[in-house]
Write a protein that holds these residues in place. Structure first.
Motif, mmCIF file in Angstrom:
data_model
loop_
_atom_site.group_PDB
_atom_site.id
_atom_site.type_symbol
_atom_site.label_atom_id
_atom_site.label_comp_id
_atom_site.label_asym_id
_atom_site.label_seq_id
_atom_site.Cartn_x
_atom_site.Cartn_y
_atom_site.Cartn_z
ATOM 1 N N THR A 116 0.809 -1.119 -0.210
ATOM 2 C CA THR A 116 -0.141 -0.079 -0.001
ATOM 3 C C THR A 116 0.762 1.196 -0.074
ATOM 4 O OG1 THR A 116 -1.850 -1.056 1.258
ATOM 5 C CG2 THR A 116 -1.765 1.411 1.596
ATOM 6 N N GLY A 117 2.078 1.393 0.956
ATOM 7 C CA GLY A 117 2.758 2.354 0.853
ATOM 8 C C GLY A 117 3.421 2.657 -0.492
ATOM 9 N N SER A 118 3.857 1.755 -1.145
ATOM 10 C CA SER A 118 4.462 1.626 -2.343
ATOM 11 C C SER A 118 3.409 1.931 -3.531
ATOM 12 C CB SER A 118 5.374 0.341 -2.460
ATOM 13 O OG SER A 118 6.006 0.240 -3.878
ATOM 14 N N ALA A 119 2.403 1.436 -3.665
ATOM 15 C CA ALA A 119 1.651 1.787 -4.568
ATOM 16 C C ALA A 119 1.161 3.110 -4.524
ATOM 17 C CB ALA A 119 0.230 0.685 -4.443
ATOM 18 N N LYS A 120 0.728 3.655 -3.503
ATOM 19 C CA LYS A 120 0.449 4.963 -3.453
ATOM 20 C C LYS A 120 1.270 6.102 -4.298
ATOM 21 C CE LYS A 120 -0.675 8.937 -0.170
ATOM 22 N NZ LYS A 120 -1.069 9.336 0.885
ATOM 23 N N LEU A 121 2.524 5.639 -4.424
ATOM 24 C CA LEU A 121 3.420 6.553 -5.042
ATOM 25 C C LEU A 121 3.327 6.377 -6.503
ATOM 26 C CD1 LEU A 121 6.856 5.888 -3.192
ATOM 27 C CD2 LEU A 121 5.261 7.738 -2.622
ATOM 28 N N ARG A 122 2.989 5.223 -7.063
ATOM 29 C CA ARG A 122 2.711 4.889 -8.262
ATOM 30 C C ARG A 122 1.332 5.692 -9.028
ATOM 31 N NH1 ARG A 122 6.449 4.896 -10.706
ATOM 32 N NH2 ARG A 122 5.427 4.360 -12.646
ATOM 33 N N TRP A 123 0.106 5.989 -7.911
ATOM 34 C CA TRP A 123 -1.028 6.669 -8.231
ATOM 35 C C TRP A 123 -0.732 8.020 -8.488
ATOM 36 C CZ3 TRP A 123 -6.234 5.736 -8.937
ATOM 37 C CH2 TRP A 123 -6.618 4.284 -8.998
ATOM 38 N N GLN A 124 0.453 8.371 -7.851
ATOM 39 C CA GLN A 124 0.664 10.001 -7.997
ATOM 40 C C GLN A 124 1.999 10.427 -8.690
ATOM 41 O OE1 GLN A 124 1.176 10.319 -3.543
ATOM 42 N NE2 GLN A 124 -0.589 11.267 -3.379
ATOM 43 N N ASP A 174 -13.804 -4.650 -9.792
ATOM 44 C CA ASP A 174 -15.426 -4.379 -9.844
ATOM 45 C C ASP A 174 -15.684 -3.414 -9.196
ATOM 46 O OD1 ASP A 174 -15.408 -6.361 -12.156
ATOM 47 O OD2 ASP A 174 -16.254 -7.931 -10.565
ATOM 48 N N GLY A 175 -16.435 -2.486 -9.574
ATOM 49 C CA GLY A 175 -17.216 -1.190 -8.653
ATOM 50 C C GLY A 175 -15.836 -0.208 -8.398
ATOM 51 N N MET A 176 -14.912 -0.073 -9.129
ATOM 52 C CA MET A 176 -13.822 0.905 -8.936
ATOM 53 C C MET A 176 -14.386 2.341 -8.811
ATOM 54 S SD MET A 176 -10.803 0.366 -8.293
ATOM 55 C CE MET A 176 -8.827 0.983 -8.433
ATOM 56 N N PRO A 177 -15.135 2.891 -9.671
ATOM 57 C CA PRO A 177 -15.784 4.212 -9.451
ATOM 58 C C PRO A 177 -16.132 4.488 -8.010
ATOM 59 C CG PRO A 177 -16.395 3.339 -11.565
ATOM 60 C CD PRO A 177 -15.861 2.185 -10.713
ATOM 61 N N GLU A 178 -16.846 3.551 -7.738
ATOM 62 C CA GLU A 178 -17.622 3.554 -6.075
ATOM 63 C C GLU A 178 -16.449 3.636 -5.075
ATOM 64 O OE1 GLU A 178 -18.759 1.541 -8.468
ATOM 65 O OE2 GLU A 178 -20.613 2.497 -8.903
ATOM 66 N N ILE A 179 -15.772 2.679 -5.211
ATOM 67 C CA ILE A 179 -14.454 2.477 -4.365
ATOM 68 C C ILE A 179 -13.663 3.743 -4.246
ATOM 69 C CG2 ILE A 179 -12.250 1.453 -4.239
ATOM 70 C CD1 ILE A 179 -13.522 -1.218 -5.135
ATOM 71 N N LEU A 180 -13.129 4.440 -5.393
ATOM 72 C CA LEU A 180 -12.409 5.834 -5.366
ATOM 73 C C LEU A 180 -13.197 6.849 -4.789
ATOM 74 C CD1 LEU A 180 -11.029 5.319 -9.088
ATOM 75 C CD2 LEU A 180 -9.715 5.460 -7.051
ATOM 76 N N GLU A 181 -14.645 6.828 -4.744
ATOM 77 C CA GLU A 181 -15.409 7.914 -4.215
ATOM 78 C C GLU A 181 -15.491 7.632 -2.761
ATOM 79 O OE1 GLU A 181 -19.932 9.510 -4.533
ATOM 80 O OE2 GLU A 181 -18.994 8.238 -6.444
ATOM 81 N N ARG A 182 -15.569 6.509 -2.420
ATOM 82 C CA ARG A 182 -15.725 6.182 -0.956
ATOM 83 C C ARG A 182 -14.549 6.238 0.066
ATOM 84 N NH1 ARG A 182 -19.217 1.121 -0.690
ATOM 85 N NH2 ARG A 182 -18.700 1.407 1.528
ATOM 86 N N HIS A 183 -13.321 5.865 -0.717
ATOM 87 C CA HIS A 183 -12.122 5.771 0.222
ATOM 88 C C HIS A 183 -11.073 6.512 -0.182
ATOM 89 C CE1 HIS A 183 -13.590 1.768 1.797
ATOM 90 N NE2 HIS A 183 -14.439 1.606 0.694
ATOM 91 N N SER A 184 -10.177 6.704 0.819
ATOM 92 C CA SER A 184 -8.725 7.418 0.740
ATOM 93 C C SER A 184 -7.799 6.755 -0.205
ATOM 94 C CB SER A 184 -8.123 7.756 1.952
ATOM 95 O OG SER A 184 -7.723 6.405 2.512
ATOM 96 N N LEU A 185 -7.010 7.294 -1.031
ATOM 97 C CA LEU A 185 -6.046 6.732 -1.635
ATOM 98 C C LEU A 185 -5.333 5.531 -1.014
ATOM 99 C CD1 LEU A 185 -4.907 6.546 -4.539
ATOM 100 C CD2 LEU A 185 -3.126 8.194 -3.690
ATOM 101 N N ASN A 186 -4.958 5.680 0.359
ATOM 102 C CA ASN A 186 -4.281 4.516 0.986
ATOM 103 C C ASN A 186 -5.269 3.462 1.047
ATOM 104 O OD1 ASN A 186 -1.479 5.237 1.525
ATOM 105 N ND2 ASN A 186 -2.327 6.349 3.457
#
Length: 286
Positions: A116-124, A174-186
């Motif tokens: 998680t700590g590593s993947a967050k950097l790739r998102w950004q 599956d359900g990625m748009p809702e996941i991105l809307e409801r959760h923090s990046l971590n």
């Protein structure tokens, strides 16, 4: 000649690149000259809303197409073994298995909070032109307009995002748009890890043991020679001892705990409450 096909399965930032690169140092073992080939795997299903593609969508046309892709690597590099690594395949092993039915699997897993700590950097991450050009070469021409539009949107989104993140990165759940809307990046990164390992484990549970080997990332980087010997035995690859040692000379355990350490204590607790069951199953809770 049909190559021996080896597919590495693992969530993002779990050591899949490392494992592929180690194996491809040996003569007769090759892969694509780019990081991942998700564009090829999705050809024929390009508009499916997630990477969790059902097995039945691996139609005869998809099977024929993917067989040709593996044969292309074998012929181009004169390889008897073709190694493939695409993290999104963790979500759809039954689809992959139907598309490439003769493959053997190497399933590598890692502490979900480290990833998680590593993947967050790739998102950004900022734009990496050389990396992008390597992957674009393997986008089917008929799919280019679709991916070009999506890529442009993702980059524009990053400019205005409060978290300075891309519109999408990594395996699409599956359900990625809702996941991105409801959760923090971590939390999104943690949920990606969870879904990847749970889907993969479910698929491998019923698979014959001679078709899949499990590799714990932490074990591999701490004792790479012993772990590589075990892996080569499973793949029936004979490699001289000197070449084996040379292949793992650059493997380091320095990244163990690095991703976890980048998370604040309160964030660790929140993530453990979110994906704790999966962490515990793999021995990473606490």
């Amino acid at each position: 000649m049909t190559p021996n096909n080896v597919i590495i399965i693992g969530a993002p930032r779990s050591g899949t690149n490392m494992l592929r690169d180690v194996l491809c140092q040996f003569e007769g073992v090759a892969t694509w000259p780019c990081d991942e080939i998700n564009y090829l795997w999705r050809h024929g299903n390009v508009r499916h809303p997630s990477d969790e593609i059902p097995a039945e969508r691996a139609t005869p046309a998809v099977q024929s197409y993917m067989r040709k892709q593996f044969e292309w690597v074998a012929q181009r590099y004169n390889a008897h073994t073709v190694v493939e690594k695409t993290c999104a395949n963790s979500l759809r092993v039954p689809f992959v298995d139907r598309a490439v039915p003769d493959a053997r699997y190497v399933y590598i897993y890692r502490d979900g909070l480290d990833t998680t700590g590593s993947a967050k950097l790739r998102w950004q991450a900022k734009l990496d032109i050389p990396y992008l050009l390597e992957k674009v070469r393997f986008v089917p021409l008929t799919d280019l307009p679709y991916y070009g539009t999506r890529y442009l949107w993702s980059r524009v989104y990053r400019l205005f995002s409060r978290e300075k993140r891309l519109a999408f990165w990594g395996p699409a759940l599956d359900g990625m748009p809702e996941i991105l809307e409801r959760h923090s990046l971590n939390e999104v990164c943690a949920l990606q890890w969870q879904r990847c390992v749970e889907n993969a484990e479910a698929a491998f549970t019923d698979m014959p043991p001679d078709r899949v080997i499990r590799v714990r990332y932490e074990d591999f980087v701490r004792d790479p020679e012993a772990q590589l010997k075990r892996l080569l035995a499973f793949l029936e690859l004979e490699v001289p001892e000197e070449e084996l040692r040379r292949a793992v000379a650059g493997v380091s355990s320095k990244s163990i705990g690095k991703g976890r350490a980048s998370l604040e204590e309160g964030e660790v607790k929140r993530l453990e409450s979110l994906i704790g069951e999966a962490l515990e199953r793999y021995g990473y809770r606490g």
